[in-house]
Design a protein around this motif. Structure first.
Motif, PDB file in Angstrom:
ATOM      1  N   PHE A  57     -24.139  -8.601  -3.403  1.00  0.00           N
ATOM      2  CA  PHE A  57     -24.934  -7.625  -4.137  1.00  0.00           C
ATOM      3  C   PHE A  57     -25.771  -6.725  -3.249  1.00  0.00           C
ATOM      4  N   ARG A  58     -26.067  -7.109  -2.018  1.00  0.00           N
ATOM      5  CA  ARG A  58     -26.933  -6.257  -1.183  1.00  0.00           C
ATOM      6  C   ARG A  58     -26.247  -4.949  -0.802  1.00  0.00           C
ATOM      7  N   ALA A 101     -33.853   4.778  -6.669  1.00  0.00           N
ATOM      8  CA  ALA A 101     -34.842   4.125  -5.810  1.00  0.00           C
ATOM      9  C   ALA A 101     -35.167   2.725  -6.327  1.00  0.00           C
ATOM     10  N   ALA A 102     -35.236   2.561  -7.649  1.00  0.00           N
ATOM     11  CA  ALA A 102     -35.532   1.243  -8.220  1.00  0.00           C
ATOM     12  C   ALA A 102     -34.414   0.248  -7.928  1.00  0.00           C
ATOM     13  N   LEU A 108     -32.556  -4.851  -2.560  1.00  0.00           N
ATOM     14  CA  LEU A 108     -32.866  -5.281  -1.195  1.00  0.00           C
ATOM     15  C   LEU A 108     -34.042  -6.243  -1.121  1.00  0.00           C
ATOM     16  N   SER A 109     -34.797  -6.400  -2.208  1.00  0.00           N
ATOM     17  CA  SER A 109     -35.958  -7.285  -2.158  1.00  0.00           C
ATOM     18  C   SER A 109     -35.669  -8.688  -2.687  1.00  0.00           C
ATOM     19  N   ILE A 110     -34.473  -8.935  -3.188  1.00  0.00           N
ATOM     20  CA  ILE A 110     -34.141 -10.275  -3.672  1.00  0.00           C
ATOM     21  C   ILE A 110     -33.940 -11.191  -2.468  1.00  0.00           C
ATOM     22  N   PRO A 111     -34.702 -12.277  -2.386  1.00  0.00           N
ATOM     23  CA  PRO A 111     -34.594 -13.150  -1.218  1.00  0.00           C
ATOM     24  C   PRO A 111     -33.331 -14.019  -1.256  1.00  0.00           C
ATOM     25  N   ASN A 112     -33.057 -14.646  -0.124  1.00  0.00           N
ATOM     26  CA  ASN A 112     -31.957 -15.608  -0.072  1.00  0.00           C
ATOM     27  C   ASN A 112     -32.305 -16.801  -0.961  1.00  0.00           C
ATOM     28  N   THR A 124     -23.915 -13.128  -0.772  1.00  0.00           N
ATOM     29  CA  THR A 124     -25.151 -12.403  -0.956  1.00  0.00           C
ATOM     30  C   THR A 124     -25.119 -11.056  -0.255  1.00  0.00           C
ATOM     31  N   GLY A 125     -24.209 -10.869   0.663  1.00  0.00           N
ATOM     32  CA  GLY A 125     -24.075  -9.560   1.295  1.00  0.00           C
ATOM     33  C   GLY A 125     -25.013  -9.332   2.449  1.00  0.00           C
TER      34      GLY A 125
END
Length: 131
Positions: A57-58, A101-102, A108-112, A124-125
């Motif tokens: 997804f990244r 932008a959202a 990009l802010s979703i952590p591992n 996860t990319g």
């Protein structure tokens, strides 16, 4: 004094109340290429979703944000954009840039993940998985 249905009192026909879209000259359009801007955006979105399914997804979040940017650029500079013209040009471009932008920020802010489940694929990319 009764009026004929669909006519004004002075005899002129009533307007239907449906106005032509801002992005096009007629409802039917000039031909089969009227919706090419929407097809470009749709193609970018399909590429992003395939990337999400195959690579994570990244990277797909960046491509989806890029799709919003492509749609905003087309809406800003192309006069006949078909279904991309929903509201005024300013509103459409502003909303497309905001949502792009959202999506970029949230993707990009979703952590591992904190828990490593063996049946969940590790797509996860980005980032290191410690292996």
């Amino acid at each position: 004094m009764a009026t004929t249905r669909g006519r004004r009192k002075d005899g002129r026909p009533k307007e239907s109340g449906t106005f032509l879209p801002e992005g096009g000259a007629s409802l039917a359009g000039p031909g089969p290429l009227r919706e090419w801007p929407a097809m470009v955006v749709f193609g970018c979105l399909i590429a992003a979703l395939l990337t999400a399914a195959l690579n994570g997804f990244r990277i797909a979040a960046i491509l989806i944000a890029g799709t919003f940017l492509v749609a905003a650029i087309l809406r800003l500079f192309v006069s006949d954009v078909g279904v991309l013209a929903v509201r005024s040009r300013f509103t459409d471009v502003g909303m497309l840039l905001f949502f792009g932008a959202a999506v970029l920020f949230l993707g990009l802010s979703i952590p591992n993940p904190l828990v490593d489940l063996p049946w969940v694929p590790k797509r996860t990319g980005g980032g290191s998985t410690g292996q």
